[in-house]
Design a protein around this motif. Structure first.
Motif, mmCIF file in Angstrom:
data_model
loop_
_atom_site.group_PDB
_atom_site.id
_atom_site.type_symbol
_atom_site.label_atom_id
_atom_site.label_comp_id
_atom_site.label_asym_id
_atom_site.label_seq_id
_atom_site.Cartn_x
_atom_site.Cartn_y
_atom_site.Cartn_z
ATOM 1 N N SER A 45 0.821 -1.206 0.000
ATOM 2 C CA SER A 45 0.000 0.000 0.000
ATOM 3 C C SER A 45 0.860 1.263 0.000
ATOM 4 C CB SER A 45 -0.931 -0.017 1.217
ATOM 5 O OG SER A 45 -1.704 1.148 1.287
ATOM 6 N N TYR A 46 1.977 1.213 0.699
ATOM 7 C CA TYR A 46 2.907 2.346 0.711
ATOM 8 C C TYR A 46 3.435 2.632 -0.702
ATOM 9 C CZ TYR A 46 7.647 4.321 0.988
ATOM 10 O OH TYR A 46 8.791 5.038 0.760
ATOM 11 N N LYS A 47 3.808 1.584 -1.432
ATOM 12 C CA LYS A 47 4.317 1.775 -2.798
ATOM 13 C C LYS A 47 3.201 2.171 -3.760
ATOM 14 C CE LYS A 47 8.032 1.354 -3.699
ATOM 15 N NZ LYS A 47 9.178 2.277 -3.572
ATOM 16 N N LEU A 48 1.957 1.869 -3.396
ATOM 17 C CA LEU A 48 0.822 2.293 -4.216
ATOM 18 C C LEU A 48 0.406 3.726 -3.911
ATOM 19 C CD1 LEU A 48 -1.419 -0.915 -4.039
ATOM 20 C CD2 LEU A 48 -0.106 -0.120 -6.007
ATOM 21 N N GLY A 49 1.060 4.347 -2.927
ATOM 22 C CA GLY A 49 0.766 5.732 -2.583
ATOM 23 C C GLY A 49 -0.413 5.901 -1.658
ATOM 24 N N ILE A 50 -0.807 4.849 -0.926
ATOM 25 C CA ILE A 50 -1.960 4.919 -0.037
ATOM 26 C C ILE A 50 -1.531 5.080 1.415
ATOM 27 C CG2 ILE A 50 -4.010 3.692 0.790
ATOM 28 C CD1 ILE A 50 -4.075 2.262 -1.949
ATOM 29 N N THR A 51 -0.664 4.214 1.890
ATOM 30 C CA THR A 51 -0.199 4.251 3.276
ATOM 31 C C THR A 51 0.989 5.203 3.409
ATOM 32 O OG1 THR A 51 -0.939 1.992 3.682
ATOM 33 C CG2 THR A 51 0.728 2.869 5.174
ATOM 34 N N ALA A 52 0.949 6.065 4.413
ATOM 35 C CA ALA A 52 2.044 6.999 4.665
ATOM 36 C C ALA A 52 3.142 6.329 5.481
ATOM 37 C CB ALA A 52 1.529 8.233 5.393
ATOM 38 N N VAL A 53 4.361 6.826 5.354
ATOM 39 C CA VAL A 53 5.503 6.246 6.066
ATOM 40 C C VAL A 53 5.274 6.194 7.580
ATOM 41 C CG1 VAL A 53 7.950 6.560 6.626
ATOM 42 C CG2 VAL A 53 7.163 6.816 4.276
ATOM 43 N N PRO A 54 4.730 7.250 8.213
ATOM 44 C CA PRO A 54 4.523 7.172 9.669
ATOM 45 C C PRO A 54 3.589 6.041 10.096
ATOM 46 C CG PRO A 54 4.407 9.444 8.933
ATOM 47 C CD PRO A 54 4.418 8.606 7.704
ATOM 48 N N ASP A 55 2.754 5.546 9.181
ATOM 49 C CA ASP A 55 1.826 4.469 9.521
ATOM 50 C C ASP A 55 2.431 3.086 9.332
ATOM 51 O OD1 ASP A 55 -0.373 6.036 10.277
ATOM 52 O OD2 ASP A 55 -0.938 6.370 8.184
ATOM 53 N N LEU A 56 3.650 3.017 8.825
ATOM 54 C CA LEU A 56 4.297 1.725 8.633
ATOM 55 C C LEU A 56 4.921 1.248 9.941
ATOM 56 C CD1 LEU A 56 6.039 2.331 5.182
ATOM 57 C CD2 LEU A 56 4.027 0.926 5.624
ATOM 58 N N PRO A 57 5.101 -0.068 10.112
ATOM 59 C CA PRO A 57 5.704 -0.584 11.353
ATOM 60 C C PRO A 57 7.169 -0.184 11.464
ATOM 61 C CG PRO A 57 5.468 -2.335 9.737
ATOM 62 C CD PRO A 57 4.745 -1.147 9.174
ATOM 63 N N TRP A 58 7.731 -0.319 12.657
ATOM 64 C CA TRP A 58 9.098 0.108 12.912
ATOM 65 C C TRP A 58 10.105 -0.691 12.087
ATOM 66 C CZ3 TRP A 58 12.777 -3.279 14.709
ATOM 67 C CH2 TRP A 58 12.323 -4.483 15.265
ATOM 68 N N GLU A 59 9.735 -1.876 11.663
ATOM 69 C CA GLU A 59 10.655 -2.682 10.855
ATOM 70 C C GLU A 59 10.999 -2.014 9.528
ATOM 71 O OE1 GLU A 59 8.453 -5.753 13.408
ATOM 72 O OE2 GLU A 59 8.013 -3.854 12.390
ATOM 73 N N PHE A 60 10.102 -1.126 9.048
ATOM 74 C CA PHE A 60 10.398 -0.437 7.795
ATOM 75 C C PHE A 60 11.594 0.497 7.959
ATOM 76 C CE2 PHE A 60 9.895 3.341 5.120
ATOM 77 C CZ PHE A 60 9.892 2.780 3.858
ATOM 78 N N SER A 61 11.574 1.317 9.000
ATOM 79 C CA SER A 61 12.685 2.234 9.218
ATOM 80 C C SER A 61 13.956 1.494 9.637
ATOM 81 C CB SER A 61 12.319 3.278 10.274
ATOM 82 O OG SER A 61 11.957 2.651 11.488
ATOM 83 N N ALA A 62 13.791 0.297 10.244
ATOM 84 C CA ALA A 62 14.955 -0.501 10.646
ATOM 85 C C ALA A 62 15.539 -1.298 9.493
ATOM 86 C CB ALA A 62 14.571 -1.443 11.774
ATOM 87 N N HIS A 63 14.816 -1.351 8.360
ATOM 88 C CA HIS A 63 15.287 -2.055 7.149
ATOM 89 C C HIS A 63 15.569 -3.536 7.426
ATOM 90 C CE1 HIS A 63 16.975 2.066 5.589
ATOM 91 N NE2 HIS A 63 15.653 2.008 5.597
ATOM 92 N N ILE A 64 14.625 -4.224 8.074
ATOM 93 C CA ILE A 64 14.888 -5.624 8.410
ATOM 94 C C ILE A 64 13.848 -6.571 7.816
ATOM 95 C CG2 ILE A 64 16.056 -5.016 10.560
ATOM 96 C CD1 ILE A 64 13.531 -5.915 12.058
ATOM 97 N N ARG A 65 12.983 -6.088 6.923
ATOM 98 C CA ARG A 65 12.001 -6.965 6.297
ATOM 99 C C ARG A 65 12.252 -7.049 4.795
ATOM 100 N NH1 ARG A 65 9.408 -10.438 9.727
ATOM 101 N NH2 ARG A 65 9.098 -9.346 11.713
ATOM 102 N N PRO A 66 12.090 -8.243 4.203
ATOM 103 C CA PRO A 66 12.334 -8.395 2.760
ATOM 104 C C PRO A 66 11.196 -7.810 1.932
ATOM 105 C CG PRO A 66 11.574 -10.470 3.686
ATOM 106 C CD PRO A 66 11.742 -9.537 4.848
ATOM 107 N N TRP A 67 11.520 -7.410 0.712
ATOM 108 C CA TRP A 67 10.543 -6.773 -0.157
ATOM 109 C C TRP A 67 10.138 -7.639 -1.342
ATOM 110 C CZ3 TRP A 67 7.600 -2.372 -0.462
ATOM 111 C CH2 TRP A 67 7.737 -1.457 0.577
ATOM 112 N N LEU A 68 10.616 -8.872 -1.425
ATOM 113 C CA LEU A 68 10.276 -9.706 -2.586
ATOM 114 C C LEU A 68 8.771 -9.939 -2.685
ATOM 115 C CD1 LEU A 68 11.136 -11.536 -4.955
ATOM 116 C CD2 LEU A 68 11.227 -13.425 -3.325
ATOM 117 N N GLN A 69 8.157 -10.379 -1.610
ATOM 118 C CA GLN A 69 6.716 -10.646 -1.643
ATOM 119 C C GLN A 69 5.904 -9.378 -1.889
ATOM 120 O OE1 GLN A 69 5.310 -12.740 1.822
ATOM 121 N NE2 GLN A 69 3.223 -12.939 1.067
ATOM 122 N N PRO A 70 6.183 -8.259 -1.193
ATOM 123 C CA PRO A 70 5.454 -7.027 -1.527
ATOM 124 C C PRO A 70 5.637 -6.605 -2.983
ATOM 125 C CG PRO A 70 6.491 -6.795 0.612
ATOM 126 C CD PRO A 70 7.001 -8.082 0.023
#
Length: 506
Positions: A45-70
Motif C-alpha cells: 500500500s505504501y508503494k501504491l501511494g496509499i499508506t504513509a511512512v509514519p503508519d508503517l511498522p518500525w521494521e520499515f525504518s529498521a530495514h529488516i524486512r524483505p521486499w520480494l513478496q510485496p
C-alpha cells in the motif's frame, strides 16, 4: 497406467482443495497474525501511494524486512488500480486468490516429486487421497504471509532437487530455495539442509552443487533489487534481521521466552489439534525411519533451531505446511526397514474409528474456516464496513478503533470516551456512533437508547449478541488460567447508534 491413475487421483484431490481455497479466499478478509498485514500488505500500500511512512511498522525504518513478496503483490495490484479497481478489499482478495493458486501449484509439483520416492501403490494412493484431509491447507494457502510464500517456494525447490540431476534442474531448485529465503529468512535453514542432502545422500557432483548455489545467488540478487526498490537504497535486510532478533534478542525481550519444549503444546493449541498431533508424531517417525529422505534433511535443522531459539510461536513452523502432507507416509509406512511390524499396526490405524473422528474434526474445521475465518486479533470485518459505510466520528469507552492505514477512510475519526457523562454531552447535539468490543450495547443512562448498526459477531444481527459476550467471557477466563498457551485476546467489535430515547419515533 499406474502413473496415469495417480495423476487422476492427484487431480481430484487438488480440485477439492482448489474449490475450498477459492471459497476461503473470498471470505478470508482477515489475517492470522499482524505481520501478514502490516509487513506485507501495508508495504504494498505504501508503494501504491496509499499508506504513509509514519503508519508503517518500525521494521520499515529498521530495514529488516524483505521486499520480494510485496514487490510481487505490487506487480499484481498496480495494474488493477490502473484499470479502475479502486476498492482495496477487492484488490487484496485477488492477492489472496493468487497466493492460494501459487500454493496449490507448489503442492501439486511437490506431491508428484514425493510420489516417486514412496514405495508401494497402497502408500502412494493413501498419500494422494489424504491431501484434502489436511484441513489447515486452504486457510494457510490464502494467507498473504511470509510463511505461506516461503512454504510454496520451498516445496518447489525440494521437488526440483528430488526430481532431477541436471544442471538446469538443480539451478532451478537453488533458485526456488533462494526465493523462499528472500520471502522468510528462517527458511534458509531448510535450503541448507537440502544442500547437505544433495551433497551427502544424493552425491551430486561439484558442478551440480555449484548450479544449486548459483540459483540461490540469483535469488539473492533478485531479493537485493526488490529491497532496493522497497527501501529506496541498497540494504541487506537479512543481516539486520539477524542482528535485531538473534544478537539483540528484541523478539525474545518484547514477546517473551518459552521453554525448549514449548512447540509441543503451542502447535496443538488450535482447532486443528487432532491432525496436528498426528503430523508431529509422523515427523519424528520420518526423521528416525526415513533419515535419507530429502524432506527429513530439509525439515530437521529448521525444526531443531526453532526449538532452541528463545521466542516461539506456532506460526514460525507454518513454512512446513506443504511438506507436512508427506510426513505420515514417509514416517508411518510399513515398507520402511525399521520397525515394520509395529508400524504396520500404526499404518492400519488410519481405518479405525478414532482416525475417522480425527479426519472429521479436520474437515469440519476446514469448512468452518472457509466461510468464517475466525481470528482473535484482526478486525477486518469492521474495517471493511467502515471503509464502505463510514459517515462520521466514532466513540468508544475502550481504546479507539483506528482501522488499518490502507483501509482507513479519508478524515476518519475514532475517539475515546471517559465516562457516561461525556456521552450524554455528545447526545445533546444528536445521535452518536458508539463502538464496543463485545456484541452487547454499552451501559447507558435511562434517557439513551442503542440500536445495532453492525457487528463482527454474525449472530448479533439476530438478537444473540449476548451469546458472543458470554463466549468472550469464558474464553478470557480460560486464557487467564492457561497463560502458557499464549492465547490472544478475543473480542468482536460492534457498532451502535445511540440517541436520546425521546427522539425515537414509535
Amino acid at each position: 497406467m499406474l502413473w496415469s491413475g495417480m495423476d487422476s487421483q492427484l487431480g481430484r484431490s487438488l480440485a477439492i482443495l482448489a474449490a475450498v481455497t477459492l471459497v476461503t479466499a473470498w471470505f478470508s478478509n482477515t489475517f492470522y497474525f499482524p505481520d501478514e498485514h502490516y509487513q506485507v500488505l501495508e508495504f504494498v500500500s505504501y508503494k501504491l501511494g496509499i499508506t504513509a511512512v509514519p503508519d508503517l511498522p518500525w521494521e520499515f525504518s529498521a530495514h529488516i524486512r524483505p521486499w520480494l513478496q510485496p514487490l510481487i503483490y505490487f506487480l499484481i495490484a498496480k495494474p488493477l488500480l490502473l484499470l479502475g479497481l479502486k476498492d482495496m478489499f477487492a484488490v487484496t482478495f485477488i492477492l489472496r486468490l493468487a497466493t492460494g493458486a501459487f500454493s496449490l501449484v507448489s503442492l501439486a509439483v511437490f506431491a508428484r516429486a514425493v510420489l516417486a520416492t514412496i514405495e508401494g501403490e497402497e502408500e502412494r494412493r493413501a498419500f494422494l487421497s489424504y491431501l484434502p484431509l489436511f484441513g489447515f491447507l486452504p486457510y494457510l494457502f490464502v494467507r498473504t504471509a511470509s510463511e505461506t510464500f516461503s512454504a510454496a517456494f520451498l516445496a518447489l525447490g525440494i521437488a526440483w532437487a528430488m526430481g532431477t540431476r541436471s544442471i538446469v534442474g538443480l539451478a532451478l531448485a537453488g533458485l526456488f530455495c533462494g526465493l523462499a529465503f528472500e520471502s522468510r529468512y528462517q527458511v534458509g535453514l531448510m535450503g541448507l539442509g537440502l544442500l547437505a542432502w544433495l551433497w551427502i545422500i544424493a552425491r551430486i557432483r561439484i558442478a551440480g552443487l555449484a548450479a544449486f548455489l548459483g540459483g540461490g545467488l540469483v535469488a539473492l540478487a533478485i531479493g537485493a533489487l526488490a529491497d532496493r526498490w522497497g527501501y529506496g537504497q541498497w540494504v541487506f535486510p537479512a543481516l539486520g534481521y539477524i542482528d535485531v532478533n538473534l544478537v539483540q534478542g528484541v523478539a525474545a525481550h518484547q514477546y517473551g521466552r518459552e521453554p525448549i519444549f514449548a512447540y509441543l503444546y503451542l502447535l496443538p493449541a488450535q482447532i486443528f489439534f487432532a491432525i496436528t498431533l498426528v503430523l508431529m508424531a509422523a515427523m519424528v517417525a520420518m526423521w528416525l525411519r526415513n533419515p535419507r529422505h530429502a524432506v527429513s534433511w530439509a525439515s530437521l535443522p529448521f525444526v531443531f533451531v526453532h526449538f532452541v531459539v528463545a521466542h516461539k510461536e506456532a506460526r514460525f513452523l507454518f513454512p512446513l505446511a506443504i511438506l507436512a502432507t508427506a510426513f505420515p507416509v514417509l514416517g508411518f509406512s510399513p515398507r520402511l526397514p525399521s520397525g515394520r511390524e509395529s508400524f504396520a499396526r500404526i499404518w492400519s490405524w488410519r481405518r479405525s474409528m478414532s482416525a475417522k473422528i480425527f479426519t472429521a474434526i479436520s474437515l469440519l474445521a476446514m469448512v468452518y474456516f472457509a466461510v468464517y475465518p475466525f481470528g482473535v486479533r484482526p478486525h477486518m470485518p469492521m474495517a471493511e464496513y467502515l471503509y464502505r459505510h463510514w459517515r462520521g466520528p466514532i466513540y468508544s469507552f475502550t481504546a479507539p478503533f483506528q482501522s488499518y492505514p490502507m483501509y482507513r477512510p479519508a478524515g476518519f475519526r475514532s475517539e475515546g470516551l471517559t465516562d457516561g457523562r461525556a456521552l450524554d454531552s455528545l447526545l445533546e447535539r444528536g445521535p452518536v456512533l458508539v463502538m464496543t468490543e463485545v456484541p452487547v450495547p454499552p451501559l447507558l443512562s435511562a434517557r439513551a437508547h442503542a440500536m445495532l448498526v453492525y457487528s463482527e459477531f454474525p449472530l448479533a444481527r439476530f438478537g444473540f449478541g449476548w451469546a458472543g459476550a458470554d463466549y468472550i467471557a469464558g474464553y478470557t477466563r480460560f486464557a487467564a488460567r492457561h497463560p502458557f498457551l499464549k492465547l490472544l485476546p478475543l473480542y468482536w467489535y460492534t457498532l451502535y447508534r445511540v440517541e436520546r430515547s425521546a427522539t425515537i419515533r414509535s
